[in-house]
Write an enzyme that holds these catalytic residues in place. Structure first.
Site, PDB file in Angstrom:
ATOM      1  N   HIS A  59     -29.124 -22.755 -22.220  1.00  0.00           N
ATOM      2  CA  HIS A  59     -28.915 -22.436 -20.799  1.00  0.00           C
ATOM      3  C   HIS A  59     -27.795 -21.386 -20.684  1.00  0.00           C
ATOM      4  O   HIS A  59     -26.912 -21.338 -21.542  1.00  0.00           O
ATOM      5  CB  HIS A  59     -28.525 -23.749 -20.092  1.00  0.00           C
ATOM      6  CG  HIS A  59     -28.268 -23.602 -18.630  1.00  0.00           C
ATOM      7  ND1 HIS A  59     -27.033 -23.236 -18.126  1.00  0.00           N
ATOM      8  CD2 HIS A  59     -29.084 -23.752 -17.576  1.00  0.00           C
ATOM      9  CE1 HIS A  59     -27.113 -23.168 -16.806  1.00  0.00           C
ATOM     10  NE2 HIS A  59     -28.345 -23.474 -16.448  1.00  0.00           N
ATOM     11  N   ASN A 100     -25.084 -21.213 -19.196  1.00  0.00           N
ATOM     12  CA  ASN A 100     -23.711 -21.724 -19.244  1.00  0.00           C
ATOM     13  C   ASN A 100     -23.278 -22.111 -20.653  1.00  0.00           C
ATOM     14  O   ASN A 100     -22.093 -22.323 -20.884  1.00  0.00           O
ATOM     15  CB  ASN A 100     -23.571 -22.972 -18.365  1.00  0.00           C
ATOM     16  CG  ASN A 100     -23.363 -22.618 -16.906  1.00  0.00           C
ATOM     17  OD1 ASN A 100     -23.461 -21.462 -16.532  1.00  0.00           O
ATOM     18  ND2 ASN A 100     -23.095 -23.618 -16.090  1.00  0.00           N
ATOM     19  N   LYS A 101     -24.212 -22.255 -21.576  1.00  0.00           N
ATOM     20  CA  LYS A 101     -23.856 -22.757 -22.902  1.00  0.00           C
ATOM     21  C   LYS A 101     -23.307 -21.630 -23.777  1.00  0.00           C
ATOM     22  O   LYS A 101     -23.385 -20.455 -23.423  1.00  0.00           O
ATOM     23  CB  LYS A 101     -25.082 -23.428 -23.544  1.00  0.00           C
ATOM     24  CG  LYS A 101     -25.708 -24.520 -22.660  1.00  0.00           C
ATOM     25  CD  LYS A 101     -24.777 -25.710 -22.430  1.00  0.00           C
ATOM     26  CE  LYS A 101     -25.133 -26.523 -21.205  1.00  0.00           C
ATOM     27  NZ  LYS A 101     -26.305 -27.356 -21.282  1.00  0.00           N
ATOM     28  N   ASN A 102     -22.777 -21.982 -24.948  1.00  0.00           N
ATOM     29  CA  ASN A 102     -22.086 -20.981 -25.775  1.00  0.00           C
ATOM     30  C   ASN A 102     -23.029 -19.925 -26.331  1.00  0.00           C
ATOM     31  O   ASN A 102     -22.600 -18.858 -26.725  1.00  0.00           O
ATOM     32  CB  ASN A 102     -21.337 -21.671 -26.925  1.00  0.00           C
ATOM     33  CG  ASN A 102     -20.180 -22.502 -26.413  1.00  0.00           C
ATOM     34  OD1 ASN A 102     -20.207 -22.987 -25.285  1.00  0.00           O
ATOM     35  ND2 ASN A 102     -19.146 -22.679 -27.228  1.00  0.00           N
TER      36      ASN A 102
END
Ligand code: PLP
Length: 401
Positions: free
Chosen positions: A205, A207-209
């Site tokens: 997603h 927002n993930k790293n």
């Protein structure tokens, strides 16, 4: 479904800057997170778009091979999102009606939803107040003859105690489906999360790293489970010849697109640099706040933490303002604040309906009330951390009882 990015600040984030920011209109609004996509990746995506092959194809194969190498040669299968990865992992592990799965009461709701969706019952366990991770001292007491699996979460990228996790699973012959949605690049005692263990699921997603826009993967699985995973992500169909297919069961569809996979390939090349930057920024928060922070700092972990999020707790009992007012006052100072997550899972209507009640998991409930996610993403400067710390301290000083 509400995505983990959904906060009241998304509108402010889109506007890019806030005229009322105290630092003046020239200071851009600092969101709590933002993906970094380099020009080479954007060019690569343009090439995929021109190539004529947009759905799963050569880039998905390349991404799965690159991820497999990243995870020490273990097999990798991608899905359209980690929610599908987690659900498919449960299905191929044989989890279904009549079974129980032990999982933390504080996580993104998808962790528990997938357990319900396969027909099993989530059995919640409280988390550590600072680690946000499942409390292994309470896991064995939650095991019953119906327990089939443990689904821990490496919350904010802080790995759970993998030795205790797999010792308990081994003793009770349980499968482990790791919700490693937030933990790409995290290491436990020097070993990368995903490079060992049972079925390990990551999210891509935004927002993930590491992002593929939307996407996820499962690392691990026997040859038989891998072919099941391929069926689950594509209609239960297996191709026998160019003109002959069979449908083995009525599956859905959750395959990753080649466009998404190309984004992921560009991201993977930068992941170690991104995570190193996140660690520097987190270290800056800790060094500025030291031992007398006006907030309760999260567990620091070690160099294996990927710092997916920096989420302290607000001392609400000592404040005259609510969390929402804190978020608003930070926004007035040009700083985005997220909430991950605004409620312990068992308190949602869908889980109260299973018999869960307030008071059962006090740490998870308190985190749900007090947590705030402060800005931390690879494109930030160390001076941005200084600005956040200053604004937070200022707002909390002004709001003290
Ligand atoms: C993001 C996230 C998910 C879901 O990932 P998607 O790719 O958005 O489906 C699941 N569990 C946790 C802990 C997450 O943070």
């Amino acid at each position: 479904m509400t995505k983990p990015s959904g906060t009241i600040l998304d509108g402010a984030k889109r506007r890019g800057r806030r005229p009322e920011a105290q630092d003046g209109p020239s200071t851009p609004f600092l969101p709590f997170t933002r993906p970094t996509i380099d020009e080479e990746t954007i060019q690569g995506v343009a090439e995929v778009l021109r190539s004529g092959w947009l759905a799963s194809g050569p880039n998905v194969k390349k991404l799965e091979a690159a991820l497999s190498e990243y995870f020490g040669g273990r097999p990798v299968r991608t899905q359209m999102h980690a929610t599908a990865s987690l659900e498919h992992a449960l299905l191929v592990a044989g989890i279904g009606p009549g079974h129980e799965v032990i999982t933390p009461a504080m996580s993104f709701v998808a962790t528990a939803n997938v357990i319900v969706r396969v027909g099993a019952r989530p059995v919640f366990v409280d988390v550590g107040l600072d680690s946000r991770n499942i409390d292994f001292d309470r896991v064995e007491a939650a095991i019953t003859p119906r327990t089939r699996a443990i689904m821990p979460v490496h919350f904010a990228g802080l790995p759970v105690d993998m030795e205790r996790l797999y010792a308990i699973a081994g003793r009770h012959r349980l499968r482990v489906i790791e919700d490693a949605a937030q933990a790409i690049g995290s290491c436990w005692r020097g070993r990368r999360i995903g490079s060992f263990g049972d079925l390990v699921c990551f999210s891509f997603h935004p927002n993930k790293n590491l992002t593929t826009i939307e996407g996820g993967c499962i690392v691990g699985g026997s040859p038989q489970e891998l072919s099941q995973l391929e069926l689950h992500r594509f209609h239960g169909q297996s191709k026998l010849a160019a003109d002959e297919v069979d449908t083995l069961f009525a599956a859905g569809k959750a395959n990753l697109s080649d466009v998404a996979a190309r984004v992921g390939l560009g991201q993977l090349a930068s992941l170690e640099r991104f995570n190193a930057r996140r660690r520097e920024l987190a270290a800056r928060y800790f060094s500025l706040w030291g031992h007398d922070a006006p907030v309760r700092l999260p567990a620091r972990g070690d160099e294996g933490h990927n710092w997916h999020m920096f989420a302290p707790l607000l001392p609400l009992e000592r404040l005259r303002i609510s969390r929402l007012q804190f978020i608003e006052q930070m926004a007035e100072r040009g700083i985005g604040v997220g909430v991950h997550y605004a409620s312990a899972i068992h308190l949602f209507t869908a889980y109260r309906a299973l018999g869960y009640r307030e008071g059962q998991f006090p740490n998870a409930e308190r985190i749900g009330r007090e947590t705030v996610t402060l800005p931390l993403f690879p494109a930030m400067e160390l001076s941005d951390v200084d600005r956040v710390v200053e604004a937070t301290t200022d707002v909390l000083k002004g709001a003290a009882k």
